[in-house]
Design a protein around this motif. Structure first.
Motif, PDB file in Angstrom:
ATOM      1  N   THR A  56       0.789  -1.277   0.000  1.00 20.59           N
ATOM      2  CA  THR A  56      -0.018   0.016  -0.181  1.00 20.59           C
ATOM      3  C   THR A  56       0.731   1.155   0.108  1.00 20.59           C
ATOM      4  OG1 THR A  56      -0.034   0.067   2.493  1.00 20.59           O
ATOM      5  CG2 THR A  56      -1.652  -1.378   1.229  1.00 20.59           C
ATOM      6  N   PRO A  57       0.516   2.244  -0.589  1.00 14.92           N
ATOM      7  CA  PRO A  57       1.132   3.722  -0.594  1.00 14.92           C
ATOM      8  C   PRO A  57       1.672   4.152   1.132  1.00 14.92           C
ATOM      9  CG  PRO A  57      -0.519   3.723  -2.147  1.00 14.92           C
ATOM     10  CD  PRO A  57      -0.767   2.694  -1.293  1.00 14.92           C
ATOM     11  N   GLU A  58       0.679   3.694   1.918  1.00 14.93           N
ATOM     12  CA  GLU A  58       0.945   4.169   3.293  1.00 14.93           C
ATOM     13  C   GLU A  58       2.175   3.399   3.898  1.00 14.93           C
ATOM     14  OE1 GLU A  58      -2.626   5.933   1.899  1.00 14.93           O
ATOM     15  OE2 GLU A  58      -1.992   3.642   1.912  1.00 14.93           O
ATOM     16  N   GLY A  59       1.988   1.870   3.649  1.00 13.57           N
ATOM     17  CA  GLY A  59       2.800   0.954   4.163  1.00 13.57           C
ATOM     18  C   GLY A  59       4.329   1.231   3.504  1.00 13.57           C
ATOM     19  N   VAL A  60       4.365   1.429   2.247  1.00 14.60           N
ATOM     20  CA  VAL A  60       5.690   1.542   1.552  1.00 14.60           C
ATOM     21  C   VAL A  60       6.114   3.008   2.169  1.00 14.60           C
ATOM     22  CG1 VAL A  60       6.491   2.141  -0.747  1.00 14.60           C
ATOM     23  CG2 VAL A  60       5.163   0.293  -0.624  1.00 14.60           C
ATOM     24  N   ALA A  61       5.503   4.005   2.224  1.00 17.16           N
ATOM     25  CA  ALA A  61       6.114   5.198   2.604  1.00 17.16           C
ATOM     26  C   ALA A  61       6.685   5.142   4.308  1.00 17.16           C
ATOM     27  CB  ALA A  61       5.245   6.204   2.811  1.00 17.16           C
ATOM     28  N   GLN A  62       5.988   4.201   4.915  1.00 21.40           N
ATOM     29  CA  GLN A  62       6.480   4.138   6.310  1.00 21.40           C
ATOM     30  C   GLN A  62       7.649   3.219   6.610  1.00 21.40           C
ATOM     31  OE1 GLN A  62       3.019   1.856   8.361  1.00 21.40           O
ATOM     32  NE2 GLN A  62       1.647   4.141   8.312  1.00 21.40           N
ATOM     33  N   ALA A  63       7.828   2.080   5.484  1.00 17.96           N
ATOM     34  CA  ALA A  63       9.000   1.444   5.604  1.00 17.96           C
ATOM     35  C   ALA A  63      10.021   2.175   4.907  1.00 17.96           C
ATOM     36  CB  ALA A  63       8.663   0.131   4.618  1.00 17.96           C
ATOM     37  N   ILE A  64       9.869   3.004   4.159  1.00 19.43           N
ATOM     38  CA  ILE A  64      10.948   4.052   3.917  1.00 19.43           C
ATOM     39  C   ILE A  64      11.503   4.920   4.957  1.00 19.43           C
ATOM     40  CG2 ILE A  64      11.773   6.081   2.313  1.00 19.43           C
ATOM     41  CD1 ILE A  64       9.947   4.686   0.072  1.00 19.43           C
ATOM     42  N   GLU A  65      10.579   5.501   5.366  1.00 20.37           N
ATOM     43  CA  GLU A  65      10.754   6.375   6.664  1.00 20.37           C
ATOM     44  C   GLU A  65      11.668   5.650   7.729  1.00 20.37           C
ATOM     45  OE1 GLU A  65       6.944   8.095   7.278  1.00 20.37           O
ATOM     46  OE2 GLU A  65       7.425   9.468   6.001  1.00 20.37           O
ATOM     47  N   ALA A  66      11.133   4.425   8.040  1.00 18.43           N
ATOM     48  CA  ALA A  66      11.835   3.688   8.837  1.00 18.43           C
ATOM     49  C   ALA A  66      13.098   3.428   8.736  1.00 18.43           C
ATOM     50  CB  ALA A  66      11.024   2.315   9.155  1.00 18.43           C
ATOM     51  N   LEU A  67      13.531   3.342   7.430  1.00 21.30           N
ATOM     52  CA  LEU A  67      15.006   2.745   7.102  1.00 21.30           C
ATOM     53  C   LEU A  67      15.982   3.914   7.628  1.00 21.30           C
ATOM     54  CD1 LEU A  67      16.008   0.186   5.925  1.00 21.30           C
ATOM     55  CD2 LEU A  67      16.307   1.793   3.733  1.00 21.30           C
ATOM     56  N   GLN A  68      15.735   5.305   7.912  1.00 17.79           N
ATOM     57  CA  GLN A  68      16.553   6.363   8.014  1.00 17.79           C
ATOM     58  C   GLN A  68      17.078   6.123   9.595  1.00 17.79           C
ATOM     59  OE1 GLN A  68      14.850  10.257   8.245  1.00 17.79           O
ATOM     60  NE2 GLN A  68      12.714   9.142   8.573  1.00 17.79           N
ATOM     61  N   HIS A  69      16.534   5.383  10.324  1.00 21.40           N
ATOM     62  CA  HIS A  69      17.004   4.993  11.545  1.00 21.40           C
ATOM     63  C   HIS A  69      17.721   3.673  11.752  1.00 21.40           C
ATOM     64  CE1 HIS A  69      14.051   7.967  12.604  1.00 21.40           C
ATOM     65  NE2 HIS A  69      13.398   7.321  12.481  1.00 21.40           N
ATOM     66  N   VAL A  70      18.033   2.932  10.641  1.00 23.85           N
ATOM     67  CA  VAL A  70      18.854   1.953  10.374  1.00 23.85           C
ATOM     68  C   VAL A  70      20.238   2.348  10.106  1.00 23.85           C
ATOM     69  CG1 VAL A  70      19.297  -0.295   9.243  1.00 23.85           C
ATOM     70  CG2 VAL A  70      16.831   0.446   9.737  1.00 23.85           C
ATOM     71  N   PRO A  71      21.439   2.368  10.994  1.00 21.01           N
ATOM     72  CA  PRO A  71      22.550   2.847  10.788  1.00 21.01           C
ATOM     73  C   PRO A  71      23.102   2.291   9.516  1.00 21.01           C
ATOM     74  CG  PRO A  71      22.336   2.237  13.048  1.00 21.01           C
ATOM     75  CD  PRO A  71      21.188   1.791  12.450  1.00 21.01           C
ATOM     76  N   GLY A  72      23.562   2.941   8.706  1.00 24.83           N
ATOM     77  CA  GLY A  72      24.232   2.694   7.499  1.00 24.83           C
ATOM     78  C   GLY A  72      23.291   2.295   6.266  1.00 24.83           C
ATOM     79  N   ALA A  73      22.067   2.144   6.612  1.00 24.48           N
ATOM     80  CA  ALA A  73      21.351   1.428   5.363  1.00 24.48           C
ATOM     81  C   ALA A  73      21.380   2.505   4.211  1.00 24.48           C
ATOM     82  CB  ALA A  73      19.854   1.524   6.052  1.00 24.48           C
ATOM     83  N   LEU A  74      21.397   3.731   4.376  1.00 27.59           N
ATOM     84  CA  LEU A  74      21.277   4.647   3.316  1.00 27.59           C
ATOM     85  C   LEU A  74      22.929   5.062   2.651  1.00 27.59           C
ATOM     86  CD1 LEU A  74      18.287   6.762   4.030  1.00 27.59           C
ATOM     87  CD2 LEU A  74      18.341   4.694   2.517  1.00 27.59           C
ATOM     88  N   SER A  75      23.794   4.332   3.156  1.00 32.81           N
ATOM     89  CA  SER A  75      25.093   4.659   2.902  1.00 32.81           C
ATOM     90  C   SER A  75      25.454   4.450   1.456  1.00 32.81           C
ATOM     91  CB  SER A  75      26.109   4.143   3.721  1.00 32.81           C
ATOM     92  OG  SER A  75      26.045   2.750   3.816  1.00 32.81           O
ATOM     93  N   SER A  76      24.832   3.283   0.921  1.00 35.44           N
ATOM     94  CA  SER A  76      25.231   3.019  -0.661  1.00 35.44           C
ATOM     95  C   SER A  76      24.078   2.054  -0.999  1.00 35.44           C
ATOM     96  CB  SER A  76      26.426   2.155  -0.391  1.00 35.44           C
ATOM     97  OG  SER A  76      26.451   0.676  -0.140  1.00 35.44           O
ATOM     98  N   ARG A  77      23.962   1.891  -2.447  1.00 35.71           N
ATOM     99  CA  ARG A  77      22.945   0.933  -2.882  1.00 35.71           C
ATOM    100  C   ARG A  77      23.259  -0.532  -2.293  1.00 35.71           C
ATOM    101  NH1 ARG A  77      24.453   0.440  -7.576  1.00 35.71           N
ATOM    102  NH2 ARG A  77      26.022   2.049  -8.009  1.00 35.71           N
TER     103      ARG A  77
END
Length: 328
Positions: A56-77
């Protein structure tokens, strides 16, 4: 890579006319857009959550937002791929990282991949599921497009294929049943597709009931869509299918889509590159994966009443490379 700030939004883009497939109709493209920034460069990505896969759009948006709290998750592809499963959410972030890398380095994504210069690609133009007569009229109205994709739905599909072929003897035709055929329909419907000169039939049987494809003649090549999401799925499909439809929203981004393309080729399968109904921002990275594909189905922006600025450029049925201001 320095820590990136993340923004997420759910956006709706109205369609020119309702888009109808075997599973239902839609009047808007509902997408999730992502931006990643270090304060100087900003990368963007987009995904289309798909209910068929429990999104769902809401579920996907929440999963993306949650990832910013995972150390290093957005450091590279590569870190992203180990922090989030394949699907629409990872696609938006993966494509945003590709765009960020291009804009921060000044080296376009196509050049980083060794794809420059990019070539325009002929894309399917999709005809929504309707009566044979209505689909024939839609095919006649789409004279500028020489590659048409028919959305099918089971009963009446033989008449639909015949009507469009009669109306457009000049066109290249592919069909997409979206899992709507039964086992009893398979042989006669494939024979009818061959008789009408179709090049390809996508996902005729439900993903969980497609073993029959390995035991019946296939007079027209058959392409897996719902039956294939990532490169790990491909080996099991070789005896059932002749091609795979690679979509970034299923694969979890351009990174995995490129791996899928290589694995499919190595397995002896042909490649279609497609997308959900989405804006030019989602199609721009898929355009890179579509270089050299056997079939391309990236007409989503043509179905929209409004699109991104700047949009992708179409010349008739040919899709051109994106402006760097859009993506990559």
């Amino acid at each position: 890579m320095a820590a990136l700030s993340l923004s997420v939004s759910i956006e709706r883009f109205p369609l020119k006319v309702p888009f109808v497939i075997a599973r239902g109709a839609k009047t808007h493209a509902t997408v999730v857009a992502v931006s990643l920034s270090d304060g100087q460069a900003t990368g963007r990505g987009e995904c289309t959550p798909y209910a068929r896969y429990g999104e769902t759009p809401e579920g996907v948006a929440q999963a993306i937002e949650a990832l910013q709290h995972v150390p290093g998750a957005l450091s590279s592809r590569y870190s992203l791929a180990h922090s989030m499963p394949p699907g629409a959410a990872r696609n938006a972030l993966d494509c945003a990282l590709w765009d960020f890398e291009a804009k921060s380095s000044g080296v376009p994504a196509a050049e980083r991949l060794g794809l420059a210069p990019l070539a325009g690609v002929d894309t399917c133009f999709t005809l929504s599921l309707d009566s044979p007569e209505a689909m024939a009229r839609a095919a006649q109205a789409a004279q500028v497009h020489t590659l048409l994709k028919l959305k099918l739905g089971g009963d009446g599909d033989i008449a639909r294929m015949a009507a469009v072929r009669q109306t457009r003897p000049d066109a290249r035709l592919v069909a997409d049943a979206n899992e709507a055929w039964s086992e009893d329909m398979l042989a006669p419907f494939l024979a009818a597709a061959a008789e009408a000169g179709f090049e390809l039939v996508e996902q005729p049987l439900p993903a969980g009931a497609d073993a029959l494809l390995a035991r019946v003649p296939r007079p027209v090549p058959v392409c897996a869509d719902e039956s294939v999401h990532t490169s790990a799925d491909i080996a099991a499909l070789k005896d059932r299918y002749d091609a795979v439809n690679i979509k970034l929203d299923k694969a979890g981004g351009l990174t995995e889509a490129l791996t899928m393309r290589a694995v499919a080729r190595d397995t002896g399968l042909k490649v279609m590159v497609g997308s959900m109904v989405a804006t030019s921002l989602a199609v721009a990275p898929a355009f890179l994966a579509a270089q050299g594909a056997d079939w391309v189905d990236l007409d989503g922006p043509l179905l929209l009443a409004t699109d991104r600025d700047p949009p992708l450029h179409f010349e008739g049925g040919k899709l051109r490379p994106a402006s760097p201001r859009l993506w990559g």
